[in-house]
Design a protein around this motif. Sequence first.
Motif, PDB file in Angstrom:
ATOM      1  N   MET A   1       0.829  -1.204   0.000  1.00  0.00           N
ATOM      2  CA  MET A   1       0.000   0.000   0.000  1.00  0.00           C
ATOM      3  C   MET A   1       0.868   1.261   0.000  1.00  0.00           C
ATOM      4  N   LEU A   2       1.871   1.254   0.880  1.00  0.00           N
ATOM      5  CA  LEU A   2       2.747   2.419   0.979  1.00  0.00           C
ATOM      6  C   LEU A   2       3.535   2.615  -0.317  1.00  0.00           C
ATOM      7  N   GLU A   3       3.978   1.500  -0.896  1.00  0.00           N
ATOM      8  CA  GLU A   3       4.722   1.587  -2.153  1.00  0.00           C
ATOM      9  C   GLU A   3       3.851   2.171  -3.250  1.00  0.00           C
ATOM     10  N   TYR A   4       2.579   1.772  -3.277  1.00  0.00           N
ATOM     11  CA  TYR A   4       1.654   2.299  -4.286  1.00  0.00           C
ATOM     12  C   TYR A   4       1.446   3.803  -4.107  1.00  0.00           C
ATOM     13  N   GLN A   5       1.360   4.236  -2.854  1.00  0.00           N
ATOM     14  CA  GLN A   5       1.169   5.666  -2.592  1.00  0.00           C
ATOM     15  C   GLN A   5       2.361   6.485  -3.093  1.00  0.00           C
ATOM     16  N   TRP A   6       3.571   5.993  -2.815  1.00  0.00           N
ATOM     17  CA  TRP A   6       4.757   6.721  -3.270  1.00  0.00           C
ATOM     18  C   TRP A   6       4.867   6.723  -4.795  1.00  0.00           C
ATOM     19  N   ARG A   7       4.508   5.597  -5.422  1.00  0.00           N
ATOM     20  CA  ARG A   7       4.540   5.564  -6.884  1.00  0.00           C
ATOM     21  C   ARG A   7       3.537   6.543  -7.478  1.00  0.00           C
ATOM     22  N   THR A   8       2.403   6.676  -6.824  1.00  0.00           N
ATOM     23  CA  THR A   8       1.384   7.619  -7.291  1.00  0.00           C
ATOM     24  C   THR A   8       1.898   9.054  -7.236  1.00  0.00           C
ATOM     25  N   VAL A   9       2.538   9.404  -6.124  1.00  0.00           N
ATOM     26  CA  VAL A   9       3.042  10.764  -5.955  1.00  0.00           C
ATOM     27  C   VAL A   9       4.235  11.021  -6.870  1.00  0.00           C
ATOM     28  N   LEU A  10       5.139  10.050  -6.973  1.00  0.00           N
ATOM     29  CA  LEU A  10       6.336  10.229  -7.801  1.00  0.00           C
ATOM     30  C   LEU A  10       6.020  10.308  -9.285  1.00  0.00           C
ATOM     31  N   ALA A  11       4.828   9.934  -9.663  1.00  0.00           N
ATOM     32  CA  ALA A  11       4.419  10.092 -11.056  1.00  0.00           C
ATOM     33  C   ALA A  11       4.355  11.576 -11.428  1.00  0.00           C
ATOM     34  N   GLN A 188       3.219  12.312   1.803  1.00  0.00           N
ATOM     35  CA  GLN A 188       4.158  12.118   0.697  1.00  0.00           C
ATOM     36  C   GLN A 188       4.298  13.375  -0.161  1.00  0.00           C
ATOM     37  N   VAL A 189       3.165  14.002  -0.453  1.00  0.00           N
ATOM     38  CA  VAL A 189       3.168  15.172  -1.339  1.00  0.00           C
ATOM     39  C   VAL A 189       3.987  16.312  -0.748  1.00  0.00           C
ATOM     40  N   PHE A 190       3.691  16.676   0.490  1.00  0.00           N
ATOM     41  CA  PHE A 190       4.389  17.804   1.086  1.00  0.00           C
ATOM     42  C   PHE A 190       5.755  17.406   1.644  1.00  0.00           C
ATOM     43  N   GLY A 191       5.953  16.103   1.852  1.00  0.00           N
ATOM     44  CA  GLY A 191       7.290  15.635   2.228  1.00  0.00           C
ATOM     45  C   GLY A 191       8.286  15.891   1.111  1.00  0.00           C
ATOM     46  N   ILE A 192       7.865  15.651  -0.135  1.00  0.00           N
ATOM     47  CA  ILE A 192       8.723  15.934  -1.286  1.00  0.00           C
ATOM     48  C   ILE A 192       8.975  17.433  -1.398  1.00  0.00           C
ATOM     49  N   ALA A 193       7.940  18.236  -1.139  1.00  0.00           N
ATOM     50  CA  ALA A 193       8.094  19.693  -1.205  1.00  0.00           C
ATOM     51  C   ALA A 193       9.124  20.174  -0.180  1.00  0.00           C
ATOM     52  N   VAL A 194       9.046  19.640   1.032  1.00  0.00           N
ATOM     53  CA  VAL A 194      10.009  20.016   2.072  1.00  0.00           C
ATOM     54  C   VAL A 194      11.425  19.628   1.643  1.00  0.00           C
ATOM     55  N   ALA A 195      11.565  18.435   1.082  1.00  0.00           N
ATOM     56  CA  ALA A 195      12.881  17.973   0.639  1.00  0.00           C
ATOM     57  C   ALA A 195      13.457  18.885  -0.446  1.00  0.00           C
ATOM     58  N   LEU A 196      12.615  19.315  -1.364  1.00  0.00           N
ATOM     59  CA  LEU A 196      13.089  20.203  -2.438  1.00  0.00           C
ATOM     60  C   LEU A 196      13.542  21.549  -1.888  1.00  0.00           C
ATOM     61  N   TYR A 197      12.782  22.105  -0.941  1.00  0.00           N
ATOM     62  CA  TYR A 197      13.192  23.372  -0.331  1.00  0.00           C
ATOM     63  C   TYR A 197      14.534  23.229   0.390  1.00  0.00           C
ATOM     64  N   LEU A 198      14.707  22.104   1.084  1.00  0.00           N
ATOM     65  CA  LEU A 198      15.969  21.876   1.790  1.00  0.00           C
ATOM     66  C   LEU A 198      17.136  21.753   0.816  1.00  0.00           C
ATOM     67  N   VAL A 199      16.932  21.021  -0.275  1.00  0.00           N
ATOM     68  CA  VAL A 199      17.987  20.855  -1.274  1.00  0.00           C
ATOM     69  C   VAL A 199      18.361  22.199  -1.886  1.00  0.00           C
ATOM     70  N   LEU A 200      17.370  22.992  -2.251  1.00  0.00           N
ATOM     71  CA  LEU A 200      17.645  24.295  -2.853  1.00  0.00           C
ATOM     72  C   LEU A 200      18.312  25.237  -1.854  1.00  0.00           C
ATOM     73  N   SER A 201      17.841  25.228  -0.620  1.00  0.00           N
ATOM     74  CA  SER A 201      18.418  26.117   0.398  1.00  0.00           C
ATOM     75  C   SER A 201      19.881  25.789   0.657  1.00  0.00           C
ATOM     76  N   TYR A 202      20.152  24.497   0.879  1.00  0.00           N
ATOM     77  CA  TYR A 202      21.533  24.097   1.141  1.00  0.00           C
ATOM     78  C   TYR A 202      22.393  24.260  -0.102  1.00  0.00           C
ATOM     79  N   GLY A 203      21.808  24.061  -1.274  1.00  0.00           N
ATOM     80  CA  GLY A 203      22.554  24.262  -2.513  1.00  0.00           C
ATOM     81  C   GLY A 203      22.970  25.706  -2.697  1.00  0.00           C
ATOM     82  N   LEU A 204      22.048  26.631  -2.448  1.00  0.00           N
ATOM     83  CA  LEU A 204      22.374  28.053  -2.554  1.00  0.00           C
ATOM     84  C   LEU A 204      23.412  28.461  -1.506  1.00  0.00           C
ATOM     85  N   SER A 205      23.281  27.918  -0.306  1.00  0.00           N
ATOM     86  CA  SER A 205      24.247  28.242   0.752  1.00  0.00           C
ATOM     87  C   SER A 205      25.640  27.737   0.389  1.00  0.00           C
TER      88      SER A 205
END
Length: 239
Positions: A1-11, A188-205
Motif C-alpha cells: 500500500m505504501l509503495e503504491y502511494q509513493w509511486r502515485t506521488v512520484l508520477a 508524501q506530497v508535502f514531504g517531497i516539497a520540504v525535501a526540495l526546499y531543503l535541497v535548494l536552500s543548502y545548494g544556494l548556501s
Amino acid sequence: MLEYQWRTVLAYWPDYLHAAVLALQITLVGFLLAFVIASVAALARNSASMILRGVATCYVEAIRNTPVLLQIFIVYFAMPSFGIRLSAVTAGTIALGVNVGAYLTEVLRAGMSSVGKGQLEAAQILGLKTSTVLLNVVAPQALRNVYPSLVNNLIQVLLGTSLLSTIAVPEITGVATVVNARTLLFVQVFGIAVALYLVLSYGLSAAASLIERFAFKAPAAGTRRKQRATTRRLMGIRS
C-alpha cells in the motif's frame, strides 16, 4: 500500500522538478532586483539630500511594516487598475524583490557605515571621484562585512516563493497543493516539497560559500602596508 502511494506521488515528479527550477529562477531574479533596489535606497539614505533620504526612508518603513502577502496581492491584482498587467510569475518576482530590497537596504547601509571614516577622508584628500571611492574602497569592504546577511536574504527570497502559490504561480508549494488535491496523500506530497526546499536552500548556501571563498580571500581590515598599496593603485602610482 505504501509503495503504491509513493509511486502515485512520484508520477508527478516532472511537475515537481519544473516547479523547483521555476522557484530557483524567481529567487535569483528577485534577489538581483532586491540588490539593485537596496543599493540605490542605501545610497539615498546616506545622501545629503533630505528629499532622497525621505523617499528611501518611506520605502523601507512602508515595506517592512506591511505583510509580504499583501504586497504580492497589490502588485498582481491592483496594478491592472493602473493599466499595468503582469503575469503571475513576473508580479511575484517583482513583489519579492521589492520586499527583500527594503531589508537589504538596511544591511547595505550598515555595511557602508562599517568602512572606516579615515579611509573615506583619505580618498577625499586624494581627490578621488565619488564613484571611484564607492567601487574601489567602500563596496569591497561593505560586501565582505555583510555577505552572510546577503546570503540569508537570498534564502528568504527562496522561501518567500511559497507565497506565490496564492496567485497561481506553479512553484513548489503550488504544485504540491495541486498534487495533494488529486491524490490526497498529504504526507508524501508535502514531504517531497520540504525535501526540495531543503535541497535548494543548502545548494544556494553551498554556492554562496564557494563564492565567498574565492571573492574574499584577503581580510577586510588589512595591514597598513596593504592599505598603502591600495592607495597607490587608486592614484595610479607604481611601486
